[in-house]
Design a protein around this motif. Sequence first.
Motif, PDB file in Angstrom:
ATOM      1  N   GLY A 111       0.820  -1.206   0.000  1.00 45.11           N
ATOM      2  CA  GLY A 111       0.000   0.000   0.000  1.00 45.11           C
ATOM      3  C   GLY A 111       0.853   1.255   0.000  1.00 45.11           C
ATOM      4  O   GLY A 111       2.066   1.211   0.193  1.00 45.11           O
ATOM      5  N   GLN A 127      -4.142   6.479  -4.500  1.00 46.14           N
ATOM      6  CA  GLN A 127      -4.299   5.694  -3.272  1.00 46.14           C
ATOM      7  C   GLN A 127      -5.474   4.725  -3.360  1.00 46.14           C
ATOM      8  O   GLN A 127      -5.348   3.544  -3.017  1.00 46.14           O
ATOM      9  CB  GLN A 127      -4.449   6.623  -2.065  1.00 46.14           C
ATOM     10  CG  GLN A 127      -3.207   7.465  -1.817  1.00 46.14           C
ATOM     11  CD  GLN A 127      -3.291   8.278  -0.544  1.00 46.14           C
ATOM     12  OE1 GLN A 127      -3.078   7.762   0.559  1.00 46.14           O
ATOM     13  NE2 GLN A 127      -3.618   9.561  -0.684  1.00 46.14           N
ATOM     14  N   ASN A 131      -4.368   0.878  -3.387  1.00 44.44           N
ATOM     15  CA  ASN A 131      -4.693   0.157  -2.161  1.00 44.44           C
ATOM     16  C   ASN A 131      -5.942  -0.716  -2.297  1.00 44.44           C
ATOM     17  O   ASN A 131      -5.964  -1.850  -1.809  1.00 44.44           O
ATOM     18  CB  ASN A 131      -4.877   1.135  -1.003  1.00 44.44           C
ATOM     19  CG  ASN A 131      -3.609   1.884  -0.662  1.00 44.44           C
ATOM     20  OD1 ASN A 131      -2.516   1.555  -1.148  1.00 44.44           O
ATOM     21  ND2 ASN A 131      -3.727   2.930   0.142  1.00 44.44           N
ATOM     22  N   HIS A 132      -6.961  -0.168  -2.959  1.00 48.54           N
ATOM     23  CA  HIS A 132      -8.212  -0.935  -3.078  1.00 48.54           C
ATOM     24  C   HIS A 132      -8.396  -1.598  -4.434  1.00 48.54           C
ATOM     25  O   HIS A 132      -8.451  -2.825  -4.528  1.00 48.54           O
ATOM     26  CB  HIS A 132      -9.417  -0.045  -2.786  1.00 48.54           C
ATOM     27  CG  HIS A 132     -10.718  -0.723  -3.114  1.00 48.54           C
ATOM     28  ND1 HIS A 132     -11.118  -1.899  -2.508  1.00 48.54           N
ATOM     29  CD2 HIS A 132     -11.698  -0.417  -4.029  1.00 48.54           C
ATOM     30  CE1 HIS A 132     -12.297  -2.285  -3.010  1.00 48.54           C
ATOM     31  NE2 HIS A 132     -12.648  -1.412  -3.937  1.00 48.54           N
ATOM     32  N   HIS A 135      -5.818  -4.334  -5.427  1.00 48.83           N
ATOM     33  CA  HIS A 135      -5.980  -5.597  -4.715  1.00 48.83           C
ATOM     34  C   HIS A 135      -7.297  -6.280  -5.074  1.00 48.83           C
ATOM     35  O   HIS A 135      -7.385  -7.520  -5.057  1.00 48.83           O
ATOM     36  CB  HIS A 135      -5.887  -5.375  -3.209  1.00 48.83           C
ATOM     37  CG  HIS A 135      -4.477  -5.307  -2.707  1.00 48.83           C
ATOM     38  ND1 HIS A 135      -3.996  -4.262  -1.944  1.00 48.83           N
ATOM     39  CD2 HIS A 135      -3.429  -6.160  -2.869  1.00 48.83           C
ATOM     40  CE1 HIS A 135      -2.723  -4.479  -1.648  1.00 48.83           C
ATOM     41  NE2 HIS A 135      -2.358  -5.624  -2.202  1.00 48.83           N
ATOM     42  N   TYR A 183      -6.410   8.572   1.700  1.00 54.77           N
ATOM     43  CA  TYR A 183      -5.824   7.388   2.332  1.00 54.77           C
ATOM     44  C   TYR A 183      -6.848   6.683   3.216  1.00 54.77           C
ATOM     45  O   TYR A 183      -7.011   5.457   3.141  1.00 54.77           O
ATOM     46  CB  TYR A 183      -4.606   7.778   3.162  1.00 54.77           C
ATOM     47  CG  TYR A 183      -4.007   6.613   3.924  1.00 54.77           C
ATOM     48  CD1 TYR A 183      -3.385   5.566   3.231  1.00 54.77           C
ATOM     49  CD2 TYR A 183      -4.074   6.539   5.313  1.00 54.77           C
ATOM     50  CE1 TYR A 183      -2.839   4.484   3.920  1.00 54.77           C
ATOM     51  CE2 TYR A 183      -3.533   5.461   6.006  1.00 54.77           C
ATOM     52  CZ  TYR A 183      -2.921   4.442   5.302  1.00 54.77           C
ATOM     53  OH  TYR A 183      -2.392   3.368   5.982  1.00 54.77           O
ATOM     54  N   SER A 186      -9.309   4.773   1.217  1.00 60.87           N
ATOM     55  CA  SER A 186      -8.772   3.536   0.644  1.00 60.87           C
ATOM     56  C   SER A 186      -8.675   2.433   1.688  1.00 60.87           C
ATOM     57  O   SER A 186      -8.914   1.252   1.389  1.00 60.87           O
ATOM     58  CB  SER A 186      -7.397   3.795   0.002  1.00 60.87           C
ATOM     59  OG  SER A 186      -6.377   3.966   0.972  1.00 60.87           O
ATOM     60  N   LYS A 187      -8.345   2.781   2.932  1.00 63.08           N
ATOM     61  CA  LYS A 187      -8.222   1.756   3.972  1.00 63.08           C
ATOM     62  C   LYS A 187      -9.591   1.307   4.471  1.00 63.08           C
ATOM     63  O   LYS A 187      -9.762   0.143   4.860  1.00 63.08           O
ATOM     64  CB  LYS A 187      -7.363   2.273   5.125  1.00 63.08           C
ATOM     65  CG  LYS A 187      -5.935   2.657   4.742  1.00 63.08           C
ATOM     66  CD  LYS A 187      -5.276   1.684   3.778  1.00 63.08           C
ATOM     67  CE  LYS A 187      -4.846   0.381   4.421  1.00 63.08           C
ATOM     68  NZ  LYS A 187      -4.115  -0.506   3.460  1.00 63.08           N
ATOM     69  N   ASN A 190     -10.560  -1.130   1.889  1.00 64.27           N
ATOM     70  CA  ASN A 190      -9.904  -2.415   2.143  1.00 64.27           C
ATOM     71  C   ASN A 190     -10.710  -3.266   3.122  1.00 64.27           C
ATOM     72  O   ASN A 190     -10.917  -4.466   2.895  1.00 64.27           O
ATOM     73  CB  ASN A 190      -8.514  -2.197   2.731  1.00 64.27           C
ATOM     74  CG  ASN A 190      -7.463  -1.785   1.728  1.00 64.27           C
ATOM     75  OD1 ASN A 190      -6.438  -1.217   2.089  1.00 64.27           O
ATOM     76  ND2 ASN A 190      -7.686  -2.054   0.447  1.00 64.27           N
TER      77      ASN A 190
END
Length: 314
Positions: A111, A127, A131-132, A135, A183, A186-187, A190
């Motif tokens: 990430g 991002q 990150n998303h 994946h 950010y 994006s988390k 996730n």
Amino acid sequence: MNEQSISQNKIENWREDRLPNLSGKCFVITGGNSGIGFEAAQMLGRRGADLILACRSTQKAASARMMLEATSTGTINLVTLDLADRSSICRASDGVRAITQRIDGLINNAGIMQTPKCQTADGFELQFGTNHLGHFLWTSMLLDRVEAAGGRVVQVSSIAHRLGRIHFGDLMGEKKYSSTKAYAQSKLANLMFAFELDRRLAKAQSPAIAIACHPGYSNTNLQSSGPTGLLNMIYKPLNALIAQPSALGAVPTVLAAAGLEAQRGAYYGPTGFFDMRGPVSLSHIAPHALDLERSARLWAESEKLLGISFLSQD
């Protein structure tokens, strides 16, 4: 499942020494050349696991393999992967498929954090795209290998998910961009992806499961390679004062990937000092990460952006 429904199976202060023998099992780790990914690879390798490191830098990956070979007893293979480039994801997934027929743990670890406004090779906000979406696509291409092993998809999220919101009207930050909000979005994505993936796998009666985790506040190169200006200056003293070593931050990842006690649909991480460090157990999930309607919408939007159909329920 969520933290309430699995509370009766709560794990207290899980540690690496509880790992079983992993000889003959295969783990694929994105970003396995440094930080949390490298430390997780080292722990799994010490238990005999076969490793596939999927890394953007071939040189750094080769250096990581040399270090891992000193303590690992299984095989270590490398594939080049840039999660910000669809063509790279396709090539890397083909590379993994050529190496193994079974994946016991697909660890989505790589990430980036708080980068200046930029786009992926395919035009997505960097991002969210890395990150998303990166994946999401990667998992769709390798899920059959995970199912063949009855394995696990492990998604590394962050305590920053609590600050995140999915801005469906501006997913790419085109109207208003904040590196921190991008950010956090994006988390959160996730984490929502991991939960929604597990729900869909269960509904499809797949032998695979999905589990989420986070490293707390760990000292890795994320804080120095992404943030710029004042943010970069702030992280230097914070890392020295608060951050835990990356080896400790990798423990939740290893639990999720190979721990016998791990439960599907769970979210593991440090549980002390605002979940930034401390004993590893079930971690706090922000209520908005459990929103079923928005999770399904995020899945549909991800499919649409990538032009794929992945465990679609239509």
